[in-house]
Design an enzyme around this catalytic site. Structure first.
Site, short mmCIF file in Angstrom:
data_model
loop_
_atom_site.label_atom_id
_atom_site.label_comp_id
_atom_site.label_asym_id
_atom_site.label_seq_id
_atom_site.Cartn_x
_atom_site.Cartn_y
_atom_site.Cartn_z
CG ASP A 76 -8.38 -4.39 -2.46
OD1 ASP A 76 -9.58 -4.21 -2.19
OD2 ASP A 76 -7.63 -3.50 -2.83
CG HIS A 85 -2.07 0.93 1.09
ND1 HIS A 85 -1.99 2.27 1.35
CD2 HIS A 85 -3.34 0.69 0.67
CE1 HIS A 85 -3.16 2.82 1.10
NE2 HIS A 85 -3.99 1.90 0.68
N1 CMC Z 1 4.19 -7.49 -4.90
C1 CMC Z 1 5.52 -7.48 -5.09
N2 CMC Z 1 6.30 -6.39 -4.97
C2 CMC Z 1 5.68 -5.23 -4.68
C3 CMC Z 1 4.29 -5.16 -4.46
C4 CMC Z 1 3.55 -6.35 -4.58
N3 CMC Z 1 2.22 -6.34 -4.40
N4 CMC Z 1 3.96 -3.88 -4.16
C5 CMC Z 1 5.08 -3.17 -4.17
N5 CMC Z 1 6.13 -3.98 -4.48
C6 CMC Z 1 7.54 -3.59 -4.56
C7 CMC Z 1 7.82 -2.83 -5.84
O1 CMC Z 1 8.27 -3.70 -6.87
C8 CMC Z 1 8.91 -1.87 -5.38
O2 CMC Z 1 10.14 -2.58 -5.35
P1 CMC Z 1 11.52 -1.81 -5.69
O3 CMC Z 1 11.66 -0.74 -4.64
O4 CMC Z 1 12.55 -2.88 -5.60
O5 CMC Z 1 11.36 -1.24 -7.07
C9 CMC Z 1 8.54 -1.54 -3.94
O6 CMC Z 1 7.77 -2.66 -3.48
C10 CMC Z 1 7.71 -0.27 -3.78
O7 CMC Z 1 6.62 -0.35 -4.68
P2 CMC Z 1 5.97 0.92 -5.37
O8 CMC Z 1 5.21 0.47 -6.59
O9 CMC Z 1 6.99 1.98 -5.55
O10 CMC Z 1 4.96 1.37 -4.23
P3 CMC Z 1 3.68 2.27 -4.43
O11 CMC Z 1 3.45 2.93 -3.15
O12 CMC Z 1 3.82 3.13 -5.64
O13 CMC Z 1 2.54 1.18 -4.76
C11 CMC Z 1 0.67 -0.23 -4.63
C12 CMC Z 1 1.51 0.82 -3.90
C13 CMC Z 1 -0.58 -0.53 -3.81
C14 CMC Z 1 0.21 0.32 -6.00
C15 CMC Z 1 1.52 -1.51 -4.82
O14 CMC Z 1 1.93 -2.02 -3.58
C16 CMC Z 1 0.77 -2.57 -5.62
O15 CMC Z 1 0.80 -2.55 -6.86
N6 CMC Z 1 0.12 -3.55 -4.92
C17 CMC Z 1 -0.68 -4.55 -5.57
C18 CMC Z 1 -2.02 -3.96 -5.95
C19 CMC Z 1 -2.93 -3.78 -4.76
O16 CMC Z 1 -3.11 -4.68 -3.95
N7 CMC Z 1 -3.55 -2.59 -4.68
C20 CMC Z 1 -4.56 -2.31 -3.66
C21 CMC Z 1 -4.18 -1.21 -2.76
S1 CMC Z 1 -5.27 -1.16 -1.33
C22 CMC Z 1 -6.81 -0.70 -1.94
C23 CMC Z 1 -6.89 0.71 -2.33
O17 CMC Z 1 -6.66 1.57 -1.46
O18 CMC Z 1 -7.24 0.98 -3.47
#
Ligand code: CMC
Length: 429
Positions: A364, A306
Protein backbone atom coordinates in the site's frame (compact mmCIF):
# COMPACT_ATOMS: atom_id res chain seq x y z
CA UNK A 1 -1.61 -33.20 4.17
CA UNK A 2 0.47 -35.92 5.79
CA UNK A 3 0.85 -36.23 9.53
CA UNK A 4 2.36 -37.75 12.66
CA UNK A 5 1.61 -37.44 16.33
CA UNK A 6 2.51 -34.93 19.00
CA UNK A 7 1.54 -34.77 22.65
CA UNK A 8 0.23 -31.92 24.72
CA UNK A 9 0.41 -31.89 28.51
CA UNK A 10 -2.63 -30.09 29.98
CA UNK A 11 -2.61 -30.23 33.80
CA UNK A 12 -2.32 -33.92 34.65
CA UNK A 13 -3.65 -35.03 31.25
CA UNK A 14 -1.56 -35.99 28.26
CA UNK A 15 -3.41 -35.48 25.04
CA UNK A 16 -2.34 -37.06 21.74
CA UNK A 17 -2.62 -34.70 18.83
CA UNK A 18 -1.94 -35.15 15.14
CA UNK A 19 0.70 -32.91 13.67
CA UNK A 20 -0.22 -32.23 10.08
CA UNK A 21 2.35 -31.21 7.52
CA UNK A 22 1.61 -28.98 4.56
CA UNK A 23 3.49 -29.17 1.26
CA UNK A 24 5.66 -26.24 2.40
CA UNK A 25 5.56 -23.95 5.41
CA UNK A 26 4.89 -24.57 9.10
CA UNK A 27 3.07 -27.71 10.22
CA UNK A 28 -0.07 -27.45 12.32
CA UNK A 29 -1.21 -29.14 15.50
CA UNK A 30 -4.71 -30.49 15.01
CA UNK A 31 -6.57 -29.38 18.13
CA UNK A 32 -10.09 -30.18 16.91
CA UNK A 33 -10.56 -32.73 19.76
CA UNK A 34 -8.90 -30.60 22.46
CA UNK A 35 -12.17 -29.49 24.05
CA UNK A 36 -13.70 -32.95 24.15
CA UNK A 37 -10.50 -34.33 25.73
CA UNK A 38 -9.61 -31.52 28.16
CA UNK A 39 -12.66 -29.27 28.52
CA UNK A 40 -10.50 -26.34 27.44
CA UNK A 41 -10.38 -24.10 24.40
CA UNK A 42 -7.31 -22.50 22.90
CA UNK A 43 -7.01 -18.73 23.17
CA UNK A 44 -5.51 -16.82 20.24
CA UNK A 45 -6.94 -13.33 19.72
CA UNK A 46 -6.11 -12.07 16.25
CA UNK A 47 -5.42 -15.68 15.16
CA UNK A 48 -1.65 -15.13 15.27
CA UNK A 49 -0.99 -18.86 15.79
CA UNK A 50 -4.11 -20.38 14.31
CA UNK A 51 -4.61 -21.95 10.89
CA UNK A 52 -8.33 -21.69 10.18
CA UNK A 53 -8.41 -24.04 7.21
CA UNK A 54 -6.49 -26.21 4.78
CA UNK A 55 -5.91 -24.46 1.45
CA UNK A 56 -4.11 -25.07 -1.85
CA UNK A 57 -4.40 -21.59 -3.29
CA UNK A 58 -1.82 -19.13 -1.96
CA UNK A 59 1.36 -19.51 0.07
CA UNK A 60 3.25 -16.78 1.89
CA UNK A 61 6.63 -17.09 3.56
CA UNK A 62 6.68 -13.88 5.55
CA UNK A 63 10.27 -14.25 6.74
CA UNK A 64 11.66 -14.74 3.26
CA UNK A 65 9.25 -12.36 1.51
CA UNK A 66 7.79 -15.06 -0.73
CA UNK A 67 4.30 -15.04 -2.24
CA UNK A 68 3.10 -17.91 -4.45
CA UNK A 69 -0.24 -18.27 -6.24
CA UNK A 70 -0.82 -22.00 -6.81
CA UNK A 71 2.95 -22.43 -6.50
CA UNK A 72 3.94 -19.70 -8.97
CA UNK A 73 6.02 -16.77 -7.63
CA UNK A 74 4.17 -13.46 -7.76
CA UNK A 75 7.15 -11.85 -9.53
CA UNK A 76 6.80 -14.25 -12.50
CA UNK A 77 3.05 -13.85 -12.77
CA UNK A 78 3.29 -10.06 -12.59
CA UNK A 79 6.08 -9.96 -15.16
CA UNK A 80 4.74 -12.42 -17.73
CA UNK A 81 1.03 -12.94 -17.17
CA UNK A 82 -2.12 -10.86 -17.19
CA UNK A 83 -4.83 -10.48 -14.59
CA UNK A 84 -7.38 -12.81 -16.18
CA UNK A 85 -4.73 -15.51 -16.47
CA UNK A 86 -4.13 -15.06 -12.73
CA UNK A 87 -7.88 -15.31 -12.14
CA UNK A 88 -8.00 -18.60 -14.06
CA UNK A 89 -5.00 -19.89 -12.13
CA UNK A 90 -6.47 -19.02 -8.74
CA UNK A 91 -9.87 -20.50 -9.59
CA UNK A 92 -8.80 -23.60 -11.50
CA UNK A 93 -5.43 -24.41 -9.92
CA UNK A 94 -3.44 -24.47 -13.18
CA UNK A 95 -2.28 -21.93 -15.73
CA UNK A 96 -4.62 -22.01 -18.74
CA UNK A 97 -3.65 -23.25 -22.18
CA UNK A 98 -4.12 -20.71 -24.98
CA UNK A 99 -7.56 -22.18 -25.79
CA UNK A 100 -8.62 -22.21 -22.12
CA UNK A 101 -7.46 -18.62 -21.72
CA UNK A 102 -9.36 -17.45 -24.79
CA UNK A 103 -12.50 -19.21 -23.56
CA UNK A 104 -12.14 -17.79 -20.04
CA UNK A 105 -11.57 -14.24 -21.32
CA UNK A 106 -14.61 -14.61 -23.58
CA UNK A 107 -16.82 -15.84 -20.74
CA UNK A 108 -15.74 -13.10 -18.33
CA UNK A 109 -16.13 -10.45 -21.03
CA UNK A 110 -19.72 -11.55 -21.74
CA UNK A 111 -20.72 -10.79 -18.15
CA UNK A 112 -19.37 -7.24 -17.88
CA UNK A 113 -22.71 -5.41 -18.04
CA UNK A 114 -24.79 -5.04 -14.92
CA UNK A 115 -28.57 -5.23 -14.80
CA UNK A 116 -29.85 -1.87 -16.05
CA UNK A 117 -31.97 -1.45 -12.93
CA UNK A 118 -28.75 -1.34 -10.90
CA UNK A 119 -27.99 2.05 -12.46
CA UNK A 120 -31.21 3.36 -10.90
CA UNK A 121 -30.34 1.64 -7.66
CA UNK A 122 -27.15 3.78 -7.59
CA UNK A 123 -29.24 6.97 -7.62
CA UNK A 124 -30.29 6.17 -4.07
CA UNK A 125 -26.79 6.84 -2.73
CA UNK A 126 -25.77 10.33 -1.68
CA UNK A 127 -23.48 11.96 -4.25
CA UNK A 128 -20.67 12.26 -1.72
CA UNK A 129 -20.90 8.61 -0.61
CA UNK A 130 -17.55 6.88 -0.23
CA UNK A 131 -17.02 4.49 -3.18
CA UNK A 132 -16.49 1.62 -0.73
CA UNK A 133 -19.90 2.31 0.84
CA UNK A 134 -21.36 2.10 -2.66
CA UNK A 135 -19.33 -1.04 -3.44
CA UNK A 136 -20.38 -2.88 -0.27
CA UNK A 137 -24.01 -2.02 -0.98
CA UNK A 138 -23.98 -2.79 -4.68
CA UNK A 139 -22.03 -6.07 -4.39
CA UNK A 140 -24.55 -7.28 -1.81
CA UNK A 141 -27.37 -6.02 -4.03
CA UNK A 142 -26.24 -8.33 -6.84
CA UNK A 143 -27.90 -11.16 -4.92
CA UNK A 144 -31.17 -9.32 -5.50
CA UNK A 145 -30.55 -9.23 -9.27
CA UNK A 146 -28.98 -12.59 -10.11
CA UNK A 147 -31.22 -15.15 -8.43
CA UNK A 148 -30.20 -17.78 -10.95
CA UNK A 149 -26.69 -17.98 -9.48
CA UNK A 150 -27.30 -18.02 -5.74
CA UNK A 151 -27.83 -21.75 -5.20
CA UNK A 152 -24.48 -22.70 -3.69
CA UNK A 153 -25.16 -26.42 -3.93
CA UNK A 154 -25.16 -26.24 -7.75
CA UNK A 155 -21.61 -26.19 -9.24
CA UNK A 156 -22.89 -24.52 -12.41
CA UNK A 157 -24.49 -21.68 -10.46
CA UNK A 158 -21.33 -21.31 -8.40
CA UNK A 159 -19.33 -20.94 -11.61
CA UNK A 160 -21.77 -18.40 -13.06
CA UNK A 161 -21.73 -16.36 -9.85
CA UNK A 162 -17.90 -16.40 -9.93
CA UNK A 163 -17.80 -15.20 -13.54
CA UNK A 164 -20.37 -12.54 -12.83
CA UNK A 165 -18.49 -11.10 -9.91
CA UNK A 166 -15.09 -11.05 -11.64
CA UNK A 167 -16.69 -9.45 -14.71
CA UNK A 168 -19.00 -6.98 -13.00
CA UNK A 169 -16.72 -5.70 -10.26
CA UNK A 170 -14.90 -3.28 -12.63
CA UNK A 171 -18.27 -2.05 -13.90
CA UNK A 172 -19.53 -1.45 -10.36
CA UNK A 173 -16.28 0.21 -9.24
CA UNK A 174 -16.30 2.49 -12.31
CA UNK A 175 -19.98 3.32 -11.66
CA UNK A 176 -19.16 4.15 -8.02
CA UNK A 177 -16.44 6.50 -9.29
CA UNK A 178 -18.59 8.13 -12.00
CA UNK A 179 -21.42 8.63 -9.54
CA UNK A 180 -19.26 10.55 -7.06
CA UNK A 181 -17.84 12.83 -9.78
CA UNK A 182 -21.27 13.41 -11.33
CA UNK A 183 -20.47 12.00 -14.76
CA UNK A 184 -22.64 9.57 -16.76
CA UNK A 185 -21.95 5.87 -16.40
CA UNK A 186 -19.89 4.45 -19.27
CA UNK A 187 -21.00 1.01 -20.47
CA UNK A 188 -18.34 -1.70 -20.84
CA UNK A 189 -16.79 -2.19 -24.27
CA UNK A 190 -16.11 -5.86 -24.84
CA UNK A 191 -13.54 -5.34 -27.59
CA UNK A 192 -11.16 -4.08 -24.91
CA UNK A 193 -9.21 -6.24 -22.51
CA UNK A 194 -10.35 -6.40 -18.87
CA UNK A 195 -8.20 -3.60 -17.48
CA UNK A 196 -8.36 -1.28 -20.50
CA UNK A 197 -12.13 -1.61 -20.34
CA UNK A 198 -12.05 -0.60 -16.68
CA UNK A 199 -9.88 2.46 -17.40
CA UNK A 200 -12.28 3.49 -20.15
CA UNK A 201 -15.33 3.05 -17.92
CA UNK A 202 -13.62 5.29 -15.33
CA UNK A 203 -12.12 8.01 -17.48
CA UNK A 204 -14.07 8.23 -20.76
CA UNK A 205 -16.80 10.86 -21.13
CA UNK A 206 -19.40 10.88 -23.91
CA UNK A 207 -18.19 14.28 -25.15
CA UNK A 208 -14.69 13.12 -26.03
CA UNK A 209 -12.90 10.24 -27.63
CA UNK A 210 -10.95 8.15 -25.13
CA UNK A 211 -7.82 6.25 -26.02
CA UNK A 212 -6.49 3.76 -23.50
CA UNK A 213 -2.83 4.29 -22.64
CA UNK A 214 -1.32 0.75 -22.89
CA UNK A 215 1.42 1.54 -20.34
CA UNK A 216 -1.15 2.58 -17.74
CA UNK A 217 -3.39 -0.34 -18.59
CA UNK A 218 -0.51 -2.80 -18.18
CA UNK A 219 0.54 -1.14 -14.90
CA UNK A 220 -2.99 -1.34 -13.49
CA UNK A 221 -3.33 -4.93 -14.67
CA UNK A 222 -0.14 -5.72 -12.74
CA UNK A 223 -1.55 -3.97 -9.65
CA UNK A 224 -4.61 -6.23 -9.95
CA UNK A 225 -2.35 -9.32 -10.15
CA UNK A 226 -0.47 -8.24 -7.02
CA UNK A 227 -3.72 -7.82 -5.08
CA UNK A 228 -5.52 -10.92 -6.38
CA UNK A 229 -5.09 -13.14 -3.32
CA UNK A 230 -3.24 -13.21 -0.03
CA UNK A 231 -4.28 -16.42 1.75
CA UNK A 232 -6.28 -16.18 5.00
CA UNK A 233 -6.19 -12.40 5.59
CA UNK A 234 -9.02 -10.62 7.43
CA UNK A 235 -11.32 -10.08 4.43
CA UNK A 236 -10.78 -13.58 3.03
CA UNK A 237 -11.43 -15.11 6.43
CA UNK A 238 -14.58 -12.98 6.58
CA UNK A 239 -15.70 -14.36 3.22
CA UNK A 240 -15.04 -17.91 4.39
CA UNK A 241 -16.86 -17.35 7.68
CA UNK A 242 -19.85 -15.74 5.95
CA UNK A 243 -19.84 -18.54 3.36
CA UNK A 244 -19.63 -21.25 6.02
CA UNK A 245 -23.23 -20.55 6.99
CA UNK A 246 -24.37 -21.20 3.41
CA UNK A 247 -24.95 -17.52 2.56
CA UNK A 248 -25.08 -16.72 -1.17
CA UNK A 249 -21.78 -15.79 -2.86
CA UNK A 250 -22.69 -12.14 -3.54
CA UNK A 251 -23.49 -11.60 0.15
CA UNK A 252 -20.21 -13.30 1.14
CA UNK A 253 -18.12 -11.12 -1.17
CA UNK A 254 -19.93 -8.01 0.11
CA UNK A 255 -18.91 -9.08 3.64
CA UNK A 256 -15.31 -9.41 2.46
CA UNK A 257 -15.41 -5.95 0.90
CA UNK A 258 -16.74 -4.48 4.15
CA UNK A 259 -13.85 -6.02 6.05
CA UNK A 260 -11.32 -4.87 3.46
CA UNK A 261 -12.43 -1.27 3.91
CA UNK A 262 -10.71 -0.87 7.30
CA UNK A 263 -7.46 1.16 7.44
CA UNK A 264 -5.49 -1.76 8.93
CA UNK A 265 -6.32 -3.79 5.80
CA UNK A 266 -7.30 -2.59 2.31
CA UNK A 267 -8.07 0.91 3.49
CA UNK A 268 -4.34 1.35 4.15
CA UNK A 269 -3.62 2.46 0.55
CA UNK A 270 -5.95 5.43 0.99
CA UNK A 271 -4.59 6.11 4.47
CA UNK A 272 -0.97 5.87 3.25
CA UNK A 273 -1.49 8.51 0.57
CA UNK A 274 -3.33 10.79 2.99
CA UNK A 275 -0.40 10.38 5.38
CA UNK A 276 2.13 11.31 2.66
CA UNK A 277 0.04 14.40 1.89
CA UNK A 278 -0.11 15.27 5.57
CA UNK A 279 3.66 14.93 5.92
CA UNK A 280 3.90 17.19 2.87
CA UNK A 281 7.65 17.79 2.72
CA UNK A 282 10.78 15.82 3.47
CA UNK A 283 11.65 18.16 6.40
CA UNK A 284 8.54 17.03 8.27
CA UNK A 285 9.45 13.32 8.17
CA UNK A 286 11.42 13.17 11.47
CA UNK A 287 8.39 14.57 13.32
CA UNK A 288 6.16 11.80 11.93
CA UNK A 289 8.76 9.09 12.57
CA UNK A 290 8.90 10.26 16.21
CA UNK A 291 5.10 10.10 16.43
CA UNK A 292 5.12 6.55 14.99
CA UNK A 293 7.65 5.47 17.64
CA UNK A 294 5.85 7.15 20.54
CA UNK A 295 3.98 4.49 22.53
CA UNK A 296 1.52 7.10 23.78
CA UNK A 297 0.64 8.24 20.28
CA UNK A 298 -1.74 6.03 18.28
CA UNK A 299 -0.20 7.26 15.00
CA UNK A 300 1.27 4.52 12.78
CA UNK A 301 3.19 4.87 9.56
CA UNK A 302 0.53 3.72 7.12
CA UNK A 303 1.91 1.43 4.44
CA UNK A 304 4.46 -0.05 6.85
CA UNK A 305 4.30 -3.36 8.66
CA UNK A 306 2.44 -6.54 7.98
CA UNK A 307 1.08 -9.35 10.09
CA UNK A 308 2.80 -11.98 7.98
CA UNK A 309 5.70 -10.28 6.15
CA UNK A 310 8.62 -9.75 8.46
CA UNK A 311 10.76 -9.00 5.43
CA UNK A 312 10.18 -6.81 2.36
CA UNK A 313 6.68 -7.42 0.99
CA UNK A 314 7.51 -8.92 -2.45
CA UNK A 315 4.52 -7.08 -3.88
CA UNK A 316 5.97 -3.76 -2.69
CA UNK A 317 9.13 -4.33 -4.74
CA UNK A 318 7.14 -4.88 -7.95
CA UNK A 319 4.87 -1.99 -7.04
CA UNK A 320 7.82 0.36 -6.60
CA UNK A 321 9.02 -0.45 -10.14
CA UNK A 322 5.49 0.00 -11.51
CA UNK A 323 5.23 3.39 -9.79
CA UNK A 324 8.34 4.62 -11.58
CA UNK A 325 7.09 3.29 -14.94
CA UNK A 326 3.77 5.10 -14.54
CA UNK A 327 5.35 8.37 -13.42
CA UNK A 328 7.81 8.23 -16.34
CA UNK A 329 5.00 7.54 -18.82
CA UNK A 330 2.99 10.48 -17.50
CA UNK A 331 6.06 12.73 -17.44
CA UNK A 332 5.76 13.30 -13.69
CA UNK A 333 9.36 14.02 -12.70
CA UNK A 334 9.10 15.97 -9.50
CA UNK A 335 6.26 14.60 -7.50
CA UNK A 336 6.68 15.93 -3.94
CA UNK A 337 4.74 12.93 -2.62
CA UNK A 338 7.22 10.58 -4.25
CA UNK A 339 10.12 12.51 -2.67
CA UNK A 340 8.45 12.15 0.73
CA UNK A 341 7.79 8.44 0.08
CA UNK A 342 11.38 7.68 -0.95
CA UNK A 343 12.87 9.55 2.00
CA UNK A 344 10.38 8.03 4.43
CA UNK A 345 11.23 4.59 3.17
CA UNK A 346 14.98 5.30 3.47
CA UNK A 347 14.68 6.59 7.05
CA UNK A 348 12.33 3.83 8.19
CA UNK A 349 14.55 1.12 6.73
CA UNK A 350 17.58 2.44 8.62
CA UNK A 351 15.85 3.29 11.91
CA UNK A 352 16.38 0.78 14.73
CA UNK A 353 12.69 0.92 15.81
CA UNK A 354 11.51 -0.24 12.39
CA UNK A 355 14.39 -2.69 11.92
CA UNK A 356 13.83 -4.38 15.30
CA UNK A 357 10.07 -4.66 14.74
CA UNK A 358 10.63 -5.79 11.15
CA UNK A 359 8.40 -3.07 9.76
CA UNK A 360 8.99 -2.91 6.01
CA UNK A 361 7.02 -0.97 3.44
CA UNK A 362 4.03 -2.98 2.28
CA UNK A 363 2.20 -2.90 -1.06
CA UNK A 364 0.00 0.00 0.00
CA UNK A 365 2.94 2.28 0.44
CA UNK A 366 3.53 2.62 -3.30
CA UNK A 367 0.19 1.71 -4.83
CA UNK A 368 -1.42 4.97 -3.70
CA UNK A 369 1.13 7.14 -5.52
CA UNK A 370 0.64 5.12 -8.70
CA UNK A 371 -3.14 5.18 -8.60
CA UNK A 372 -3.15 8.91 -7.88
CA UNK A 373 -0.87 9.54 -10.87
CA UNK A 374 -3.30 7.56 -13.05
CA UNK A 375 -6.07 9.94 -12.04
CA UNK A 376 -7.90 7.97 -9.36
CA UNK A 377 -9.00 9.92 -6.27
CA UNK A 378 -7.79 8.48 -2.96
CA UNK A 379 -11.33 7.44 -2.08
CA UNK A 380 -11.23 4.95 -4.99
CA UNK A 381 -8.08 3.13 -3.90
CA UNK A 382 -9.75 0.56 -1.68
CA UNK A 383 -12.43 -0.05 -4.31
CA UNK A 384 -9.65 -0.98 -6.74
CA UNK A 385 -8.22 -3.34 -4.15
CA UNK A 386 -11.67 -4.92 -3.74
CA UNK A 387 -12.00 -5.32 -7.51
CA UNK A 388 -8.70 -7.20 -7.69
CA UNK A 389 -9.21 -9.25 -4.51
CA UNK A 390 -12.63 -10.47 -5.65
CA UNK A 391 -11.10 -13.43 -7.49
CA UNK A 392 -9.12 -14.44 -4.40
CA UNK A 393 -12.23 -14.25 -2.24
CA UNK A 394 -14.16 -16.33 -4.77
CA UNK A 395 -11.41 -18.94 -5.16
CA UNK A 396 -11.22 -19.32 -1.35
CA UNK A 397 -15.01 -19.42 -1.00
CA UNK A 398 -15.23 -22.05 -3.77
CA UNK A 399 -12.49 -24.14 -2.17
CA UNK A 400 -14.37 -24.07 1.12
CA UNK A 401 -17.78 -24.93 -0.37
CA UNK A 402 -16.23 -27.84 -2.30
CA UNK A 403 -14.51 -29.24 0.80
CA UNK A 404 -16.67 -32.17 2.07
CA UNK A 405 -15.47 -31.62 5.66
CA UNK A 406 -16.62 -27.99 5.66
CA UNK A 407 -18.82 -26.88 8.54
CA UNK A 408 -20.06 -23.57 9.89
CA UNK A 409 -17.26 -21.48 11.43
CA UNK A 410 -17.99 -20.90 15.08
CA UNK A 411 -15.11 -19.68 17.30
CA UNK A 412 -15.37 -19.98 21.08
CA UNK A 413 -14.42 -17.42 23.73
CA UNK A 414 -12.88 -16.84 27.12
CA UNK A 415 -15.77 -15.35 29.08
CA UNK A 416 -14.66 -12.63 31.52
CA UNK A 417 -18.04 -11.01 32.20
CA UNK A 418 -20.16 -11.25 35.29
CA UNK A 419 -21.09 -14.70 36.59
CA UNK A 420 -24.83 -15.44 36.81
CA UNK A 421 -26.71 -12.89 38.93
CA UNK A 422 -30.30 -12.00 39.80
CA UNK A 423 -32.27 -9.40 37.85
CA UNK A 424 -33.17 -6.39 39.98
CA UNK A 425 -36.22 -4.27 39.08
CA UNK A 426 -35.38 -0.77 37.75
CA UNK A 427 -36.58 1.06 40.87
CA UNK A 428 -34.17 -0.87 43.09
CA UNK A 429 -30.92 -0.33 41.12
N1 CMC B 1 4.05 2.16 12.39
C1 CMC B 1 4.59 2.18 13.62
N2 CMC B 1 4.64 1.11 14.44
C2 CMC B 1 4.06 -0.02 14.02
C3 CMC B 1 3.47 -0.12 12.74
C4 CMC B 1 3.48 1.03 11.92
N3 CMC B 1 2.92 1.00 10.71
N4 CMC B 1 2.99 -1.37 12.57
C5 CMC B 1 3.27 -2.05 13.68
N5 CMC B 1 3.92 -1.24 14.55
C6 CMC B 1 4.43 -1.62 15.88
C7 CMC B 1 3.30 -1.72 16.89
O1 CMC B 1 3.12 -0.50 17.59
C8 CMC B 1 3.82 -2.83 17.79
O2 CMC B 1 4.77 -2.27 18.68
P1 CMC B 1 4.91 -2.87 20.18
O3 CMC B 1 5.33 -4.30 20.01
O4 CMC B 1 5.95 -2.01 20.80
O5 CMC B 1 3.56 -2.73 20.82
C9 CMC B 1 4.56 -3.77 16.85
O6 CMC B 1 4.97 -2.95 15.74
C10 CMC B 1 3.73 -4.93 16.32
O7 CMC B 1 2.52 -4.39 15.80
P2 CMC B 1 1.14 -5.17 15.84
O8 CMC B 1 0.02 -4.18 15.68
O9 CMC B 1 1.09 -6.08 17.01
O10 CMC B 1 1.28 -6.05 14.52
P3 CMC B 1 0.10 -6.69 13.71
O11 CMC B 1 0.66 -7.86 13.03
O12 CMC B 1 -1.09 -6.91 14.58
O13 CMC B 1 -0.30 -5.53 12.67
C11 CMC B 1 -0.58 -4.24 10.73
C12 CMC B 1 -0.04 -5.55 11.31
C13 CMC B 1 -0.49 -4.29 9.21
C14 CMC B 1 -2.07 -4.08 11.11
C15 CMC B 1 0.25 -3.06 11.29
O14 CMC B 1 1.60 -3.20 10.94
C16 CMC B 1 -0.30 -1.72 10.82
O15 CMC B 1 -1.22 -1.17 11.44
N6 CMC B 1 0.29 -1.13 9.72
C17 CMC B 1 -0.20 0.09 9.15
C18 CMC B 1 -1.42 -0.20 8.31
C19 CMC B 1 -1.08 -0.86 7.00
O16 CMC B 1 -0.19 -0.42 6.28
N7 CMC B 1 -1.83 -1.92 6.67
C20 CMC B 1 -1.71 -2.59 5.37
C21 CMC B 1 -1.29 -4.00 5.49
S1 CMC B 1 -0.81 -4.64 3.89
C22 CMC B 1 -2.26 -4.70 2.95
C23 CMC B 1 -3.17 -5.77 3.36
O17 CMC B 1 -2.76 -6.94 3.31
O18 CMC B 1 -4.32 -5.47 3.67
Amino acid sequence: MSGNNGQLQVGDKTVDMAIKKGSIGPSVIDIAKLYSQTGMFTYDPGFTSTASCESQITYIDGDEGVLLYRGYPIEQLAEHGDFLETCYLLLEGELPTAAQKADFDYRVTRHTMVHEQMARFFQGFRRDAHPMAVMVGSIGAMSAFYHDSTDISDPYQRMVASMRMIAKMPTLAAMAFKYTVGQPFVYPLNSLDYTSNFLRMCFAVPAEEYKVNPVLSRALDRIFILHADHEQNASTSTVRLAGSSGANPFACIAAGAACLWGPAHGGANEAALKMLEEIGTVDNIPKFIAKAKDKNDPFRLMGFGHRVYKNYDPRAKIMQKTTHEVLAELGIKDDPLLDVAIELERIALSDSYFIEKKLYPNIDFYSGITLKAMGFPTSMFTALFALARTVGWIAQWKEMIEDPSQKIGRPRQLYTGSPQREYSPIGRR
